[in-house]
Design a protein around this motif. Sequence first.
Motif, PDB file in Angstrom:
ATOM      1  N   GLY A  19      37.602  41.554  47.731  1.00 50.01           N
ATOM      2  CA  GLY A  19      36.727  42.074  46.681  1.00 50.01           C
ATOM      3  C   GLY A  19      37.306  41.794  45.316  1.00 50.01           C
ATOM      4  O   GLY A  19      38.233  41.010  45.163  1.00 50.01           O
ATOM      5  N   ALA A  20      36.751  42.455  44.311  1.00 48.99           N
ATOM      6  CA  ALA A  20      37.190  42.281  42.930  1.00 48.99           C
ATOM      7  C   ALA A  20      37.505  43.639  42.324  1.00 48.99           C
ATOM      8  O   ALA A  20      36.925  44.656  42.707  1.00 48.99           O
ATOM      9  CB  ALA A  20      36.106  41.586  42.116  1.00 48.99           C
ATOM     10  N   ASN A  21      38.411  43.656  41.380  1.00 47.92           N
ATOM     11  CA  ASN A  21      38.761  44.872  40.658  1.00 47.92           C
ATOM     12  C   ASN A  21      37.677  45.154  39.609  1.00 47.92           C
ATOM     13  O   ASN A  21      37.580  44.433  38.620  1.00 47.92           O
ATOM     14  CB  ASN A  21      40.126  44.678  39.985  1.00 47.92           C
ATOM     15  CG  ASN A  21      40.569  45.885  39.185  1.00 47.92           C
ATOM     16  OD1 ASN A  21      39.777  46.773  38.881  1.00 47.92           O
ATOM     17  ND2 ASN A  21      41.830  45.911  38.819  1.00 47.92           N
ATOM     18  N   PRO A  22      36.865  46.211  39.789  1.00 50.78           N
ATOM     19  CA  PRO A  22      35.750  46.457  38.864  1.00 50.78           C
ATOM     20  C   PRO A  22      36.187  46.917  37.474  1.00 50.78           C
ATOM     21  O   PRO A  22      35.391  46.887  36.541  1.00 50.78           O
ATOM     22  CB  PRO A  22      34.924  47.537  39.570  1.00 50.78           C
ATOM     23  CG  PRO A  22      35.899  48.228  40.462  1.00 50.78           C
ATOM     24  CD  PRO A  22      36.906  47.188  40.869  1.00 50.78           C
ATOM     25  N   LYS A  67      33.912  42.793  35.158  1.00 49.19           N
ATOM     26  CA  LYS A  67      32.655  43.488  34.882  1.00 49.19           C
ATOM     27  C   LYS A  67      31.916  42.717  33.802  1.00 49.19           C
ATOM     28  O   LYS A  67      32.524  41.938  33.054  1.00 49.19           O
ATOM     29  CB  LYS A  67      32.937  44.922  34.440  1.00 49.19           C
ATOM     30  CG  LYS A  67      33.829  45.030  33.217  1.00 49.19           C
ATOM     31  CD  LYS A  67      34.239  46.461  32.957  1.00 49.19           C
ATOM     32  CE  LYS A  67      35.248  46.544  31.811  1.00 49.19           C
ATOM     33  NZ  LYS A  67      35.768  47.896  31.623  1.00 49.19           N
ATOM     34  N   HIS A 116      33.465  37.166  44.683  1.00 48.83           N
ATOM     35  CA  HIS A 116      33.367  38.594  44.374  1.00 48.83           C
ATOM     36  C   HIS A 116      33.556  38.852  42.875  1.00 48.83           C
ATOM     37  O   HIS A 116      32.879  39.697  42.294  1.00 48.83           O
ATOM     38  CB  HIS A 116      34.390  39.374  45.195  1.00 48.83           C
ATOM     39  CG  HIS A 116      34.241  39.169  46.669  1.00 48.83           C
ATOM     40  ND1 HIS A 116      33.245  39.773  47.407  1.00 48.83           N
ATOM     41  CD2 HIS A 116      34.934  38.393  47.532  1.00 48.83           C
ATOM     42  CE1 HIS A 116      33.353  39.394  48.675  1.00 48.83           C
ATOM     43  NE2 HIS A 116      34.355  38.558  48.770  1.00 48.83           N
ATOM     44  N   GLU A 117      34.471  38.105  42.266  1.00 50.28           N
ATOM     45  CA  GLU A 117      34.706  38.270  40.826  1.00 50.28           C
ATOM     46  C   GLU A 117      33.509  37.801  40.016  1.00 50.28           C
ATOM     47  O   GLU A 117      33.121  38.451  39.039  1.00 50.28           O
ATOM     48  CB  GLU A 117      35.981  37.527  40.428  1.00 50.28           C
ATOM     49  CG  GLU A 117      37.229  38.153  41.030  1.00 50.28           C
ATOM     50  CD  GLU A 117      38.495  37.352  40.831  1.00 50.28           C
ATOM     51  OE1 GLU A 117      39.585  37.905  41.055  1.00 50.28           O
ATOM     52  OE2 GLU A 117      38.408  36.146  40.462  1.00 50.28           O
ATOM     53  N   ASN A 156      23.465  41.022  40.802  1.00 45.21           N
ATOM     54  CA  ASN A 156      24.885  40.985  41.168  1.00 45.21           C
ATOM     55  C   ASN A 156      25.652  42.120  40.517  1.00 45.21           C
ATOM     56  O   ASN A 156      26.615  42.620  41.063  1.00 45.21           O
ATOM     57  CB  ASN A 156      25.494  39.637  40.794  1.00 45.21           C
ATOM     58  CG  ASN A 156      25.084  38.552  41.787  1.00 45.21           C
ATOM     59  OD1 ASN A 156      24.823  38.841  42.960  1.00 45.21           O
ATOM     60  ND2 ASN A 156      25.010  37.327  41.331  1.00 45.21           N
ATOM     61  N   LYS A 173      30.393  37.782  41.027  1.00 44.74           N
ATOM     62  CA  LYS A 173      29.333  38.782  41.210  1.00 44.74           C
ATOM     63  C   LYS A 173      29.625  40.049  40.407  1.00 44.74           C
ATOM     64  O   LYS A 173      28.714  40.628  39.806  1.00 44.74           O
ATOM     65  CB  LYS A 173      29.170  39.118  42.695  1.00 44.74           C
ATOM     66  CG  LYS A 173      28.513  38.003  43.492  1.00 44.74           C
ATOM     67  CD  LYS A 173      28.487  38.295  44.984  1.00 44.74           C
ATOM     68  CE  LYS A 173      27.464  39.332  45.334  1.00 44.74           C
ATOM     69  NZ  LYS A 173      27.354  39.540  46.783  1.00 44.74           N
ATOM     70  N   ALA A 174      30.892  40.473  40.401  1.00 40.49           N
ATOM     71  CA  ALA A 174      31.261  41.693  39.674  1.00 40.49           C
ATOM     72  C   ALA A 174      30.983  41.564  38.184  1.00 40.49           C
ATOM     73  O   ALA A 174      30.691  42.556  37.505  1.00 40.49           O
ATOM     74  CB  ALA A 174      32.732  42.020  39.904  1.00 40.49           C
ATOM     75  N   CYS A 175      31.033  40.321  37.672  1.00 40.76           N
ATOM     76  CA  CYS A 175      30.742  40.083  36.251  1.00 40.76           C
ATOM     77  C   CYS A 175      29.244  39.854  36.004  1.00 40.76           C
ATOM     78  O   CYS A 175      28.829  39.601  34.872  1.00 40.76           O
ATOM     79  CB  CYS A 175      31.544  38.884  35.744  1.00 40.76           C
ATOM     80  SG  CYS A 175      33.316  39.215  35.578  1.00 40.76           S
TER      81      CYS A 175
END
Length: 194
Positions: free
Chosen positions: A7-10, A14, A135-136, A194, A138-140
């Motif tokens: 995953g990514a660190n939210p 972001k 994941h990164e 996303n 998408k998190a952004c």
Amino acid sequence: VLFIHTGANPQRFKPQKSSAFLQKKYSLTPGKTLLYIGSFSPWHACEQLLHAIARLVKTDKQVRLLMIGHGQKYTECVRLAERLNILSYVHFVGKVPLEQIPEYINASDICVALFDRHYRPFKHLGYYYSPIKVHEYKACGKTLVVSDYPLLRELVQEGVHGYAVDETNISALTNVLSHLLAHPQLLKKIGANN
């Protein structure tokens, strides 16, 4: 077997306002910037992406590709970009500290994760990564274009998170990218998903 995705660190990854510094430095036009982040390894389909960019810039001179990272195929890719006469559209950024990666992702509109299906282990075992960059991205809140593998289709549902494409089919890859670049509202909608 239970497969647990990375995953990514939210807190770090972001949606943020695009960096004015990066926009100026690389002459980025909102809605026209593509991003590759990776190690330029044999399993990355960097060459196919460069061929697609060469086709895109024939009709849209505002398109830019940022390529972040360094590795085995880096010099080969720079030479290919020279041969394709696209060095003014492709920026080989090199290695970037992790804390700056979200800034580059947020300066882009379409983030790519293409993996070469001709890479020998993939031919025998199938694609078996859960790439952190997906994941990164998408998190952004970015639109993704990924290689069409079952595992990546789990992460990137067609038209919802982006699109999966056979990276060896340069025409199909170019068409997907061209379609997204021509529809800024679609980019925003998918990014919001996303």
